[in-house]
Design an enzyme around this catalytic site. Structure first.
Site, mmCIF file in Angstrom:
data_model
loop_
_atom_site.group_PDB
_atom_site.id
_atom_site.type_symbol
_atom_site.label_atom_id
_atom_site.label_comp_id
_atom_site.label_asym_id
_atom_site.label_seq_id
_atom_site.Cartn_x
_atom_site.Cartn_y
_atom_site.Cartn_z
ATOM 1 N N HIS A 47 0.780 -1.184 -0.017
ATOM 2 C CA HIS A 47 -0.149 -0.096 0.063
ATOM 3 C C HIS A 47 0.905 1.173 -0.099
ATOM 4 O O HIS A 47 0.813 2.142 -0.637
ATOM 5 C CB HIS A 47 -0.984 -0.143 1.215
ATOM 6 C CG HIS A 47 -1.875 -1.086 1.379
ATOM 7 N ND1 HIS A 47 -2.068 -1.927 2.263
ATOM 8 C CD2 HIS A 47 -2.923 -1.426 0.503
ATOM 9 C CE1 HIS A 47 -2.840 -2.732 2.203
ATOM 10 N NE2 HIS A 47 -3.628 -2.456 1.244
ATOM 11 N N SER B 230 -3.275 -8.048 2.870
ATOM 12 C CA SER B 230 -3.381 -7.880 4.501
ATOM 13 C C SER B 230 -3.558 -9.149 4.942
ATOM 14 O O SER B 230 -3.008 -9.798 6.068
ATOM 15 C CB SER B 230 -4.253 -6.757 4.984
ATOM 16 O OG SER B 230 -3.905 -5.632 4.198
#
Ligand code: COA
Length: 163
Positions: free
Chosen positions: A17, A128
């Site tokens: 990210h 994640s």
């Protein structure tokens, strides 16, 4: 220059990210990281914890802000006076979902533009949930998340073990 929103679950934020956020910060007037309150996904960290982690690791980027949003992303786009929804495209498997979401957002607000960036190849396999699993099984995650996120993840897993 346009203003962009970078929405996602960020449970937790990863170096993949951050790679996109750092590059986008050079291209857009501002980038708002929007932690979506996502009913479809059970999360390990609360929205506030996810916002804290995102703030900690983007402190050095003056045109990046962190917020949360519980409704439609196009409403957030309007309220932040932004024009672009920014998403990362890691593999072909992301495409179908992203295509559907971009078209729905365009239908909801024809002025909404979705733009995609490819993360650096060393992060294309990151997610994640993979990081959470790796940490839970004792794997080394230091190369995939910022140090503050690693500490919080280890602490959270210890709490879970002791409860
Ligand atoms: N590096 C590492 N991982 C990445 C990544 C990158 N650059 N880009 C995406 N990912 C991972 C995320 O970590 C996440 O992993 P996980 O599934 O293991 O948790 C996965 O890719 C997809 O995540 P994310 O980008 O967070 O998308 P999402 O599908 O969880 O969230 C929203 C999508 C929140 C943006 C979308 O549902 C939304 O806008 N919701 C609001 C309501 C709305 O307006 N809906 C659309 C119209 S109905």
């Amino acid at each position: 220059m346009a203003r962009a929103l970078y929405p996602g679950t960020f449970d937790p934020i990863t170096n993949g990210h951050l790679d996109i956020i750092r590059r986008a910060a050079q291209l857009f007037e501002s980038v708002d990281i929007v932690i979506a309150v996502n009913m479809r996904k059970a999360s390990l960290f609360s929205v506030e914890e996810r916002m804290d982690m995102a703030r900690e690791c983007t402190r050095d980027l003056p045109n990046v802000a962190v917020l949360s949003h519980a409704g439609l992303m196009v409403d957030c786009l309007r309220s932040r006076n932004a024009q672009v929804l920014l998403r990362g495209l890691r593999a072909v498997s992301d495409f179908e979902y992203e295509f559907q979401m971009a078209l729905m957002n365009k239908k909801l607000d024809p002025s909404c533009e979705t733009m995609y960036m490819m993360p650096s190849e060393k992060y294309t396999y990151l997610a994640s949930s993979v990081i959470r699993e790796l940490a839970a099984l004792g794997g080394n995650i230091s190369e995939f998340v910022p140090p503050g996120v690693e500490t919080r993840l280890r602490d959270r897993l210890k709490e879970a073990e002791n409860s």
